[in-house]
Design a protein around this motif. Structure first.
Motif, PDB file in Angstrom:
ATOM      1  N   UNK A  24      21.935 -14.032  -3.897  1.00  9.03           N
ATOM      2  CA  UNK A  24      22.160 -15.381  -4.404  1.00  9.03           C
ATOM      3  C   UNK A  24      20.873 -16.194  -4.581  1.00  9.03           C
ATOM      4  N   UNK A  25      19.944 -16.097  -3.641  1.00  7.50           N
ATOM      5  CA  UNK A  25      18.749 -16.943  -3.726  1.00  7.50           C
ATOM      6  C   UNK A  25      17.479 -16.201  -3.298  1.00  7.50           C
ATOM      7  N   UNK A  26      17.417 -14.917  -3.638  1.00  8.51           N
ATOM      8  CA  UNK A  26      16.232 -14.100  -3.369  1.00  8.51           C
ATOM      9  C   UNK A  26      15.326 -14.184  -4.595  1.00  8.51           C
ATOM     10  N   UNK A  27      14.493 -15.226  -4.632  1.00  8.49           N
ATOM     11  CA  UNK A  27      13.671 -15.499  -5.801  1.00  8.49           C
ATOM     12  C   UNK A  27      12.653 -14.382  -6.014  1.00  8.49           C
ATOM     13  N   UNK A  28      12.553 -13.905  -7.269  1.00  3.41           N
ATOM     14  CA  UNK A  28      11.572 -12.901  -7.686  1.00  3.41           C
ATOM     15  C   UNK A  28      11.699 -11.585  -6.912  1.00  3.41           C
ATOM     16  N   UNK A  29      12.909 -11.204  -6.584  1.00  2.00           N
ATOM     17  CA  UNK A  29      13.123  -9.979  -5.804  1.00  2.00           C
ATOM     18  C   UNK A  29      12.500  -8.754  -6.479  1.00  2.00           C
ATOM     19  N   UNK A  30      12.792  -8.546  -7.765  1.00  4.91           N
ATOM     20  CA  UNK A  30      12.284  -7.360  -8.450  1.00  4.91           C
ATOM     21  C   UNK A  30      10.755  -7.383  -8.554  1.00  4.91           C
ATOM     22  N   UNK A  31      10.186  -8.566  -8.705  1.00  7.91           N
ATOM     23  CA  UNK A  31       8.726  -8.686  -8.772  1.00  7.91           C
ATOM     24  C   UNK A  31       8.086  -8.279  -7.457  1.00  7.91           C
ATOM     25  N   UNK A  32       8.671  -8.745  -6.338  1.00 13.09           N
ATOM     26  CA  UNK A  32       8.146  -8.367  -5.019  1.00 13.09           C
ATOM     27  C   UNK A  32       8.280  -6.856  -4.802  1.00 13.09           C
ATOM     28  N   UNK A  33       9.418  -6.288  -5.194  1.00 13.69           N
ATOM     29  CA  UNK A  33       9.639  -4.863  -4.975  1.00 13.69           C
ATOM     30  C   UNK A  33       8.647  -4.015  -5.764  1.00 13.69           C
ATOM     31  N   UNK A  34       8.321  -4.430  -6.982  1.00 11.06           N
ATOM     32  CA  UNK A  34       7.351  -3.704  -7.781  1.00 11.06           C
ATOM     33  C   UNK A  34       5.968  -3.755  -7.135  1.00 11.06           C
ATOM     34  N   UNK A  35       5.600  -4.912  -6.589  1.00 16.12           N
ATOM     35  CA  UNK A  35       4.304  -5.029  -5.916  1.00 16.12           C
ATOM     36  C   UNK A  35       4.278  -4.211  -4.638  1.00 16.12           C
ATOM     37  N   UNK A  36       5.409  -4.105  -3.964  1.00 17.14           N
ATOM     38  CA  UNK A  36       5.478  -3.251  -2.778  1.00 17.14           C
ATOM     39  C   UNK A  36       5.254  -1.785  -3.145  1.00 17.14           C
ATOM     40  N   UNK A  37       5.853  -1.355  -4.242  1.00 17.07           N
ATOM     41  CA  UNK A  37       5.665   0.027  -4.686  1.00 17.07           C
ATOM     42  C   UNK A  37       4.199   0.319  -4.980  1.00 17.07           C
ATOM     43  N   UNK A  38       3.501  -0.682  -5.499  1.00 16.66           N
ATOM     44  CA  UNK A  38       2.077  -0.516  -5.817  1.00 16.66           C
ATOM     45  C   UNK A  38       1.201  -0.749  -4.590  1.00 16.66           C
ATOM     46  N   UNK A  39       1.819  -1.017  -3.429  1.00 13.60           N
ATOM     47  CA  UNK A  39       1.119  -1.260  -2.172  1.00 13.60           C
ATOM     48  C   UNK A  39       0.174  -2.467  -2.262  1.00 13.60           C
ATOM     49  N   UNK A  40       0.597  -3.440  -3.046  1.00  9.87           N
ATOM     50  CA  UNK A  40      -0.158  -4.689  -3.173  1.00  9.87           C
ATOM     51  C   UNK A  40       0.419  -5.802  -2.303  1.00  9.87           C
ATOM     52  N   UNK A  41       1.581  -5.566  -1.721  1.00 13.10           N
ATOM     53  CA  UNK A  41       2.287  -6.616  -0.979  1.00 13.10           C
ATOM     54  C   UNK A  41       3.120  -5.996   0.127  1.00 13.10           C
ATOM     55  N   UNK A  42       3.128  -6.679   1.282  1.00  9.90           N
ATOM     56  CA  UNK A  42       4.070  -6.360   2.355  1.00  9.90           C
ATOM     57  C   UNK A  42       5.049  -7.523   2.454  1.00  9.90           C
ATOM     58  N   UNK A  43       6.301  -7.260   2.136  1.00  7.83           N
ATOM     59  CA  UNK A  43       7.332  -8.308   2.113  1.00  7.83           C
ATOM     60  C   UNK A  43       8.223  -8.186   3.336  1.00  7.83           C
ATOM     61  N   UNK A  44       8.394  -9.304   4.055  1.00  2.92           N
ATOM     62  CA  UNK A  44       9.286  -9.357   5.220  1.00  2.92           C
ATOM     63  C   UNK A  44      10.330 -10.431   4.952  1.00  2.92           C
ATOM     64  N   UNK A  45      11.520 -10.054   4.454  1.00  4.26           N
ATOM     65  CA  UNK A  45      12.540 -11.059   4.144  1.00  4.26           C
ATOM     66  C   UNK A  45      13.391 -11.409   5.361  1.00  4.26           C
ATOM     67  N   UNK A  46      13.963 -12.606   5.326  1.00  2.52           N
ATOM     68  CA  UNK A  46      14.913 -13.063   6.352  1.00  2.52           C
ATOM     69  C   UNK A  46      16.110 -13.660   5.632  1.00  2.52           C
TER      70      UNK A  46
END
Length: 505
Positions: free
Chosen positions: A390-412
């Motif tokens: 419902x309100x996970x802003x830019x979810x696909x963008x974060x996931x793509x950056x995680x795949x490229x190992x450019x970002x570590x995302x910790x959601x709550x």
């Protein structure tokens, strides 16, 4: 005459639906009023002026203006019988290719490219991702900067205001200061129409202050309405004024509708003395020019909440922006940019920990885009929302950056606990501070051994204190510090700008 008769224009909800709080402040039971200093301040001010006039009496022939008589208006409105043959009404704006950067006095009219809702259809809040074209504006910005937007009143409110005051929206006037050292507002064109004045300058959607009622009482020619206005403007009437105006967030327009005889008698010269100017609203920029050249994006939560008034309270700027649809025709929004409070490290090997629940994530999207484009990969984002779908802003963008190992995302996701746990422990929702504690060893490693910078953005209600408490706990548990040393460690991070915050009410 009771106070209940002064609220009918906006409508009052049934008693069963009355709520005494609002989304931008703490809940307060209806029978508890905040302390009002007016009863002490007013006599002190009267005594002060008596003493001042006793020591420095006015010169002969200059009498004190008695109570109830308004001061002369700051401006005179010189109405034109016909439109001028040359020139046209319009805002002072910065044009493409201008050598002068856009500012409050000369904003850039940015074309709106898109206005997309990014929360799910069943989510309680309407959040928009809005994109502007800034090609040729001369606007430049970095991660952490903010854009200021000058909003306008709705056409319906403008029409209603002109009706209750008996004004012709198409009437043109020239604004003339009464004193030689007073200049006309740069945001108002000369000549100006009444519609332009009310639409773009007068903040008729704001909650009036006591001074509004004082001047309105001076201008009123209606005995009963003037009596009530005098009561609202007196020190003794502040509790009743709070209940009538401040608690339900009643607007200037609604007050004028409640006092129609007084509103119809307001001299146009006093409009700028009576009603404050619309102030610009600041938004964190949510994009980087390195990824979106000539574009500027913002994440806007549309403000709407209920009080005891029938009509919901709405944020002026967010509601105005949400109403604009570039798909129906060209839309231009006056804006300009200024430096924000967040500054990110330029060294490529410095990790960054970002905590951005809700729309607080906006400046961190700009920072992550900018850092990734520059090859900086030590990006750790703690993002909090209610529901993943419902309100996970830019979810696909974060996931793509995680795949490229450019970002570590910790959601709550605060509302996605197992049903049994959620029903048994309603108050134990999972927020960003809980994720910080769960990964305390990582946070301590990044801060103490790798020199990471820590950033926090979002609502200022309780989240900043909760996050600071979580950090204090991490410093003690992972760093072995006692409570005073943990507090000193946090203070050093703040003093060296390795802990920065951007919060709003």
């Amino acid at each position: 005459m009771t106070s209940m008769s002064w609220g009918e224009s906006a409508g009052v909800a049934p008693a069963s639906t009355v709520w005494s709080g609002h989304t931008r402040g703490p809940f307060r039971p209806a029978h508890v009023l905040p302390p009002r200093p007016d009863a002490a301040v007013d006599p002190w001010l009267r005594d002060l002026w008596d003493r001042v006039l006793g020591l420095y009496p006015p010169p002969p022939g200059l009498a004190e203006i008695p109570p109830g008589v308004p001061l002369p208006s700051k401006f005179t409105l010189l109405f034109l019988q016909e439109a001028p043959s040359t020139g046209s009404e319009g805002q002072r704006v910065a044009h493409p290719g201008s050598q002068e950067p856009p500012s409050e006095s000369k904003p850039f009219l940015a074309p709106m490219i898109s206005n997309q809702r990014v929360t799910g259809p069943s989510h309680f809040q309407d959040v928009r991702l809005i994109e502007f074209d800034i090609l040729g504006s001369g606007i430049s910005f970095a991660a952490g900067d903010v854009v200021l937007i000058q909003p306008s009143n709705s056409a319906a409110h403008v029409q209603r205001f002109c009706q209750v005051l008996g004004l012709d929206p198409d009437q043109l006037f020239m604004l003339q200061p009464r004193e030689p050292d007073v200049s006309s507002p740069t945001r108002l064109p000369q000549p100006c129409s009444m519609r332009h004045l009310v639409s773009h300058y007068l903040d008729i959607a704001s909650v009036p202050r006591r001074s509004f009622f004082e001047l309105l009482a001076c201008l009123s020619l209606h005995e009963l309405e003037r009596e009530k206005l005098l009561e609202f403007s007196s020190a003794q009437g502040q509790e009743e004024l709070f209940e009538y105006c401040n608690r339900p967030r009643r607007t200037i327009l609604e007050v004028l509708c409640d006092f129609p005889h007084t509103a119809a008698a307001i001299p146009p010269d006093y409009l700028l003395d009576l009603i404050p100017a619309i102030r610009p609203r600041a938004f964190s920029i949510a994009s980087s020019l390195l990824i979106h050249p000539s574009r500027l994006q913002i994440l806007v939560a549309v403000v709407q909440f209920q009080t005891r008034l029938k009509e919901p309270r709405r944020g002026l700027c967010s509601s105005w922006l949400a109403s604009l649809d570039p798909g129906q025709g060209p839309v231009r929004v006056p804006l300009w940019v200024r430096p924000g409070s967040l500054a990110f490290p330029e060294t490529p090997d410095t990790p960054v920990i970002m905590v951005g629940p809700g729309t607080g994530v906006a400046p961190f999207r700009a920072a992550i885009q900018e850092r990734v484009a520059q090859g900086q990969t030590g990006n750790f984002l703690f993002f909090g929302c209610r529901w993943r779908d419902q309100d996970f802003y830019w979810e696909s963008e974060w996931q793509e950056l995680e795949k490229r190992e450019c970002l570590t995302l910790i959601p709550a996701f605060s509302r996605e606990q197992p049903p049994a746990l959620f029903s048994a422990l309603q108050e134990q929702k999972v927020y960003v501070q809980h994720r910080l504690r769960e990964l305390g060893s990582l946070v301590w490693e990044l801060l103490d051994h790798q020199g990471a910078y820590f950033y926090l953005a979002g609502n200022a209600k309780s989240m900043p204190a909760d996050v600071s408490e979580a950090l204090m706990s991490i410093f003690q548990e992972e760093g072995g510090l006692c409570s005073p040393d943990a507090a000193a460690y946090l203070a050093r991070l703040q003093q060296t700008r390795r802990f920065q915050t951007e919060t709003w009410a």
